[in-house]
Scaffold this motif. Structure first.
Motif, mmCIF file in Angstrom:
data_model
loop_
_atom_site.group_PDB
_atom_site.id
_atom_site.type_symbol
_atom_site.label_atom_id
_atom_site.label_comp_id
_atom_site.label_asym_id
_atom_site.label_seq_id
_atom_site.Cartn_x
_atom_site.Cartn_y
_atom_site.Cartn_z
ATOM 1 N N LYS A 22 0.795 -1.231 0.000
ATOM 2 C CA LYS A 22 0.000 0.000 0.000
ATOM 3 C C LYS A 22 0.825 1.278 0.000
ATOM 4 N N TRP A 23 2.058 1.211 -0.511
ATOM 5 C CA TRP A 23 2.830 2.438 -0.639
ATOM 6 C C TRP A 23 2.397 3.158 -1.912
ATOM 7 N N CYS A 24 2.623 4.476 -1.957
ATOM 8 C CA CYS A 24 2.254 5.254 -3.140
ATOM 9 C C CYS A 24 3.129 4.832 -4.335
ATOM 10 N N PRO A 25 2.615 5.011 -5.547
ATOM 11 C CA PRO A 25 3.451 4.706 -6.713
ATOM 12 C C PRO A 25 4.723 5.554 -6.671
ATOM 13 N N GLY A 26 5.846 4.940 -6.958
ATOM 14 C CA GLY A 26 7.119 5.684 -7.001
ATOM 15 C C GLY A 26 7.802 5.812 -5.653
ATOM 16 N N CYS A 27 7.202 5.294 -4.599
ATOM 17 C CA CYS A 27 7.818 5.392 -3.266
ATOM 18 C C CYS A 27 9.132 4.601 -3.233
ATOM 19 N N GLY A 28 10.146 5.189 -2.612
ATOM 20 C CA GLY A 28 11.451 4.523 -2.524
ATOM 21 C C GLY A 28 11.413 3.246 -1.710
ATOM 22 N N ASP A 29 10.387 3.080 -0.896
ATOM 23 C CA ASP A 29 10.293 1.863 -0.081
ATOM 24 C C ASP A 29 10.232 0.601 -0.953
ATOM 25 N N TYR A 30 9.644 0.717 -2.152
ATOM 26 C CA TYR A 30 9.547 -0.462 -3.040
ATOM 27 C C TYR A 30 10.932 -1.006 -3.368
ATOM 28 N N GLY A 57 4.897 3.911 10.727
ATOM 29 C CA GLY A 57 5.242 4.874 9.676
ATOM 30 C C GLY A 57 5.027 4.152 8.361
ATOM 31 N N CYS A 58 5.112 4.878 7.244
ATOM 32 C CA CYS A 58 4.978 4.192 5.944
ATOM 33 C C CYS A 58 6.023 3.088 5.865
ATOM 34 N N SER A 59 7.280 3.436 6.200
ATOM 35 C CA SER A 59 8.382 2.475 6.113
ATOM 36 C C SER A 59 8.115 1.236 6.955
ATOM 37 N N ASN A 127 15.394 6.832 5.701
ATOM 38 C CA ASN A 127 15.392 8.271 5.973
ATOM 39 C C ASN A 127 14.858 9.028 4.761
ATOM 40 N N ASN A 128 13.660 9.606 4.908
ATOM 41 C CA ASN A 128 13.128 10.461 3.840
ATOM 42 C C ASN A 128 13.028 11.914 4.298
ATOM 43 N N GLN A 129 13.609 12.188 5.453
ATOM 44 C CA GLN A 129 13.660 13.542 6.019
ATOM 45 C C GLN A 129 12.284 14.169 6.215
ATOM 46 N N TYR A 131 8.031 13.216 8.063
ATOM 47 C CA TYR A 131 7.043 12.260 8.571
ATOM 48 C C TYR A 131 6.056 12.031 7.435
ATOM 49 N N SER A 132 6.065 10.863 6.857
ATOM 50 C CA SER A 132 5.193 10.655 5.685
ATOM 51 C C SER A 132 3.819 10.122 6.066
ATOM 52 N N LEU A 133 3.793 9.123 6.928
ATOM 53 C CA LEU A 133 2.482 8.522 7.230
ATOM 54 C C LEU A 133 1.515 9.558 7.791
ATOM 55 N N TYR A 204 18.815 6.338 2.324
ATOM 56 C CA TYR A 204 18.114 7.526 1.826
ATOM 57 C C TYR A 204 16.963 7.043 0.947
ATOM 58 N N GLN A 205 15.769 7.471 1.314
ATOM 59 C CA GLN A 205 14.571 6.951 0.646
ATOM 60 C C GLN A 205 13.723 8.106 0.140
ATOM 61 N N ASN A 206 13.354 8.036 -1.110
ATOM 62 C CA ASN A 206 12.564 9.142 -1.666
ATOM 63 C C ASN A 206 11.078 8.980 -1.383
ATOM 64 N N CYS A 207 10.484 10.018 -0.805
ATOM 65 C CA CYS A 207 9.025 10.074 -0.640
ATOM 66 C C CYS A 207 8.512 11.070 -1.671
ATOM 67 N N PRO A 208 8.027 10.571 -2.816
ATOM 68 C CA PRO A 208 7.613 11.503 -3.877
ATOM 69 C C PRO A 208 6.414 12.350 -3.498
ATOM 70 N N VAL A 209 5.692 11.972 -2.455
ATOM 71 C CA VAL A 209 4.489 12.726 -2.100
ATOM 72 C C VAL A 209 4.808 13.912 -1.183
ATOM 73 N N PHE A 210 5.636 13.703 -0.168
ATOM 74 C CA PHE A 210 5.848 14.771 0.818
ATOM 75 C C PHE A 210 7.250 15.380 0.819
ATOM 76 N N ASN A 211 8.198 14.740 0.145
ATOM 77 C CA ASN A 211 9.559 15.312 0.159
ATOM 78 C C ASN A 211 10.328 14.846 -1.065
HETATM 79 S S1 SF4 Z 1 3.599 8.986 1.653
HETATM 80 FE FE1 SF4 Z 1 5.708 8.910 0.883
HETATM 81 S S2 SF4 Z 1 6.798 7.391 2.153
HETATM 82 FE FE2 SF4 Z 1 4.575 7.107 2.433
HETATM 83 S S3 SF4 Z 1 4.034 5.508 0.953
HETATM 84 FE FE3 SF4 Z 1 3.635 7.488 -0.011
HETATM 85 S S4 SF4 Z 1 5.529 7.946 -1.115
HETATM 86 FE FE4 SF4 Z 1 6.034 6.348 0.362
#
Ligand code: SF4
Ligand SMILES: Cc1ncc(C[n+]2csc(CCOP(=O)(O)OP(=O)(O)O)c2C)c(N)n1
Length: 344
Positions: A22-30, A57-59, A127-129, A131-133, A204-211
Motif C-alpha cells: 500500500k505504498w504510493c506509486p514511485g515510493c522509494g520503499d519499493y 510509519g509508511c516504512s 530516511n526520507n527527512q 514524517y510521511s504517514l 536515503y529513501q525518496n518520498c515523492p508525495v511529501f519530500n
Molecule cells: S507517503 Fe511517501 S513514504 Fe509514504 S508511501 Fe507514499 S511515497 Fe512512500
C-alpha cells in the motif's frame, strides 16, 4: 548466527507476502523491499529464522510485505522489541525497520541504547527527512528551514546527522546507502548481515508525495559524481566527474584536492579504514558544510565496522554463571528474593 543452508534454494519471490503493498506509486520503499527480498536467499539463513520488527510509519509497513515472521509494533519502540526477541532467541536473524521519525524522534532514546548495547541484529532506517504517514510534518532529519504544515515559515532546528549520532552512541557498524542504487544497497545489506553486532544502515529513501527528490543530487547522473563519494575499505577517497578530486587529511582537517592538476599519487590520499573510529567520525561529518563551510561529498558505503562483544552472549554467559552459583531457580523464588517479611 545459524548458517544452516536450506536444501532448496529460495528466490526473492519466496520472501514476498500475499499482502497488497500500500505504498504510493514511485515510493522509494519499493526498491528497499526488492533489494532485501533479492539478497535474502543468499544469506544462508533458513526462512523461518528471519524476523522483522518495525515501528509505525509508511516504512514500518515493510513487515507486512515480507513473508517471514515479524511484528508491526509501536511507534519508536521497535528496537526494544527486537532486543527482547534477540535476547530470547539468539539464533534468529532479526531485522529492525524504522523511519527517521520513528528511530530518531520518539524512538531516539531506544535508538542510542540499541547502538550502545550491541545485540547481533540489523537496524535499517529509511530516511526520507519527513514524517510521511502523518502527511508531511518536518522530522528530526529535515534540513533547517524546511517548510511543512508544522513549520510554515521553515523549521528553525538543526537536523540530526544519523551516522554521527550512531557513532556517538558507540555503534559498531554504520553504513549508508540509497534506494536509487540497488546494487550498492544489496552489497551493504549483505555486509550488515555478515557483521556480528548491531549493524545500523541508513537508507536515503525518496518520498515523492511529501519530500520529493530530497536526495536526487546523490543519485542523478549529472550531479552524483560531484556530490557523492563511495567508500571502500583500503581504497583512497576519490570523487568528481572525472575522478579528479581526492580527499587528504591535514591533521584532523579534511581537505579536497585536485589530484590530476597536482599530480597527487593515490597513496597520498586518505585511505578508507573502516576500523578507524576517529576517521569514521570525520567521514560521518561530511554533511551540511560541517568543515569551515566547505561542501564535502556525501559518503555512501560502510563508514565504520569493528566487532566487539554482543549483548546476548554476555547475557547468556552471566545467566550460566548465576545458575552455577545459585542453581536453577523458579521465577517466583527469584522475584520474591531471599528476604521476605510479613505485614501484620
Ligand atoms: S507517503 Fe511517501 S513514504 Fe509514504 S508511501 Fe507514499 S511515497 Fe512512500
Ligand atoms: C505514540 C505515537 N505517537 C505518534 C504517532 C503518529 N505517527 C505515526 S507514524 C509517525 C511518523 C512517521 O514518520 P517516519 O518514522 O519518518 O516514517 P515514514 O512514514 O516517513 O516512513 C507518527 C508521528 C503514533 N502512531 N504513535
Amino acid at each position: 548466527m545459524d548458517t544452516t543452508v536450506t536444501e532448496n534454494k529460495l528466490t526473492a519471490k519466496d520472501y514476498s507476502s500475499s499482502q497488497e503493498v500500500k505504498w504510493c506509486p514511485g515510493c522509494g520503499d519499493y526498491s528497499i523491499l526488492k533489494q532485501v527480498q533479492t539478497v535474502f536467499p543468499d544469506l544462508g539463513v533458513p526462512k523461518e529464522k528471519f524476523v522483522f520488527i518495525s515501528g509505525i510509519g509508511c516504512s514500518s509497513r515493510f513487515t507486512y510485505y515480507m513473508d517471514t515472521f515479524g511484528m508491526h509494533s509501536i511507534h519508536g519502540r521497535a528496537a526494544a522489541i527486537a532486543s527482547g526477541v534477540k535476547a530470547a532467541n539468539p539464533d534468529l536473524s532479526v531485522w529492525v525497520i524504522s523511519g527517521d521519525g520513528d528511530a530518531f524522534s520518539i524512538g531516539g532514546n531506544h535508538f542510542i541504547h540499541a547502538m550502545r548495547k550491541n545485540f547481533n541484529l540489523n537496524y535499517l532506517v529509511f530516511n526520507n527527512q519527513i514524517y510521511s504517514l502523518t502527511k508531511g510534518q518536518y522530522s528530526p532529519t529535515s534540513e533547517r528551514g524546511k517548510v511543512t504544515k508544522t513549520s510554515p515559515l521553515g523549521s528553525v532546528e538543526e537536523p540530526f546527522n544519523p551516522s554521527e549520532l550512531a557513532l556517538g552512541a558507540n555503534a559498531s557498524f554504520v553504513a549508508r546507502s540509497l534506494d536509487r542504487d540497488p546494487k550498492h544497497m544489496q552489497a551493504v545489506l549483505k555486509r550488515a548481515h555478515a557483521f556480528k553486532g548491531t549493524s545500523f544502515v541508513e537508507v536515503y529513501q525518496n518520498c515523492p508525495v511529501f519530500n520529493d527528490e530530497a536526495f536526487f543530487a546523490f543519485s542523478e547522473k549529472d550531479t552524483k559524481k560531484e556530490q557523492a563519494i563511495y567508500l571502500e575499505h583500503g581504497k583512497p577517497l576519490i570523487f568528481g566527474n572525472n575522478d579528479e578530486k581526492g580527499i587528504m587529511l591535514d591533521g584532523l582537517m579534511p581537505r579536497i584536492v585536485d589530484i590530476k592538476a597536482n599530480n597527487i599519487p593515490h597513496d597520498h590520499l586518505w585511505i578508507h579504514d573502516e576500523q578507524d573510529k576517529t576517521k569514521a567520525n570525520l567521514i560521518s561529518r561530511f554533511f551540511n558544510n560541517e568543515f569551515d563551510g566547505v561542501v564535502f561529498p556525501r559518503p555512501f558505503g560502510v563508514i565504520y565496522a569493528k566487532e566487539r562483544p554482543v549483548y546476548e552472549e554476555g547475557m547468556t554467559h552471566q545467566i550460566e554463571q548465576a545458575q552455577k552459583l545459585k542453581g536453577k531457580q523458579s521465577l517466583d523464588s527469584i522475584l520474591s528474593g531471599d528476604k521476605t517479611w510479613e505485614i501484620k
